[in-house]
Design an enzyme around this catalytic site. Sequence first.
Site, PDB file in Angstrom:
ATOM      1  N   LYS A   5      -5.078   0.537  -9.135  1.00 32.43           N
ATOM      2  CA  LYS A   5      -4.352   0.397 -10.590  1.00 32.43           C
ATOM      3  C   LYS A   5      -3.128   0.092 -10.872  1.00 32.43           C
ATOM      4  CE  LYS A   5      -7.950   4.506 -11.556  1.00 32.43           C
ATOM      5  NZ  LYS A   5      -7.540   6.045 -11.817  1.00 32.43           N
ATOM      6  N   CYS A  59      -2.140   7.295 -11.984  1.00 31.15           N
ATOM      7  CA  CYS A  59      -2.792   8.054 -11.060  1.00 31.15           C
ATOM      8  C   CYS A  59      -4.083   8.539 -10.510  1.00 31.15           C
ATOM      9  CB  CYS A  59      -2.828   9.970 -11.721  1.00 31.15           C
ATOM     10  SG  CYS A  59      -1.198   9.886 -13.024  1.00 31.15           S
ATOM     11  N   ASP A  60      -5.027   8.797  -9.878  1.00 34.80           N
ATOM     12  CA  ASP A  60      -6.437   9.494  -9.869  1.00 34.80           C
ATOM     13  C   ASP A  60      -6.547  10.690  -9.379  1.00 34.80           C
ATOM     14  OD1 ASP A  60      -9.166   7.670 -10.519  1.00 34.80           O
ATOM     15  OD2 ASP A  60      -9.447   9.010  -8.564  1.00 34.80           O
ATOM     16  N   GLN A  61      -7.799  10.924 -10.279  1.00 32.67           N
ATOM     17  CA  GLN A  61      -8.519  13.109  -9.971  1.00 32.67           C
ATOM     18  C   GLN A  61      -9.776  12.223  -9.527  1.00 32.67           C
ATOM     19  OE1 GLN A  61      -8.599  15.752 -13.301  1.00 32.67           O
ATOM     20  NE2 GLN A  61      -7.372  16.535 -11.863  1.00 32.67           N
TER      21      GLN A  61
END
Length: 227
Positions: free
Chosen positions: A83, A105-107
């Site tokens: 990203k 971010c990532d989750q």
Amino acid sequence: MPFLSPDIQTATIAIEYHHKLAAFFRSKPRIILGSSSIARKQIMDELAVEHRFTYEVKTADINEKAIRDPSPDKLVSLLARAKKDAIIQKMKDEGEEMRGFLITCDQVVAHEDRILEKPCSIDEVHEYIEGYSRSPASTVGAVLVTDLLSGREVEEVERAFVHMKPVPPEVQDKLIAEGTVFYCAGGLMIEHPLMEPHIERMDGSICSVMGLPKHVVLRLMVEAAGM
């Protein structure tokens, strides 16, 4: 140097950090949230009020399904970096000034040896939510802060655990009808009023479970600034 007790050392470190944080915001930095997540924007809005800063939002528009890894920690890190790369390229293509602190971010949700991302069907929503009553869900989130001017990057992956009671089918159906559940990793919406009564406890902060731990964001911005 005189001996300092662990408590005094901890207090000294905390004071130094808060001085650095105050100095960081006094510099009026450009802050960019690289996410389209409503929950993350809500958390950033709270941070902006608490620390009196403004921020921009940019989106990466990447194909997340094209990036795979069996480790949830590694996967979220890879996605946060992808990203970041996509947003930086978009900024360059549009002739934007490369300055500021970009937060990407990532989750995912790790549950019973599986990595759960955003549900793709109604059946998956039911499957995910019903599974959380059997065993706790673990949210695994990566936060990456990049100083666009220097290229300095700092990252942290944080886990939190959610223990849930069974969620009645009619509640699941209401969440599905609203549609937002399809945009949440693992369909896990702990902040939703319909879900709150079914949460037994959380091991970790609510902002971490929602995908943007405040304490991590603040610390990483200070570190990315080289302070």
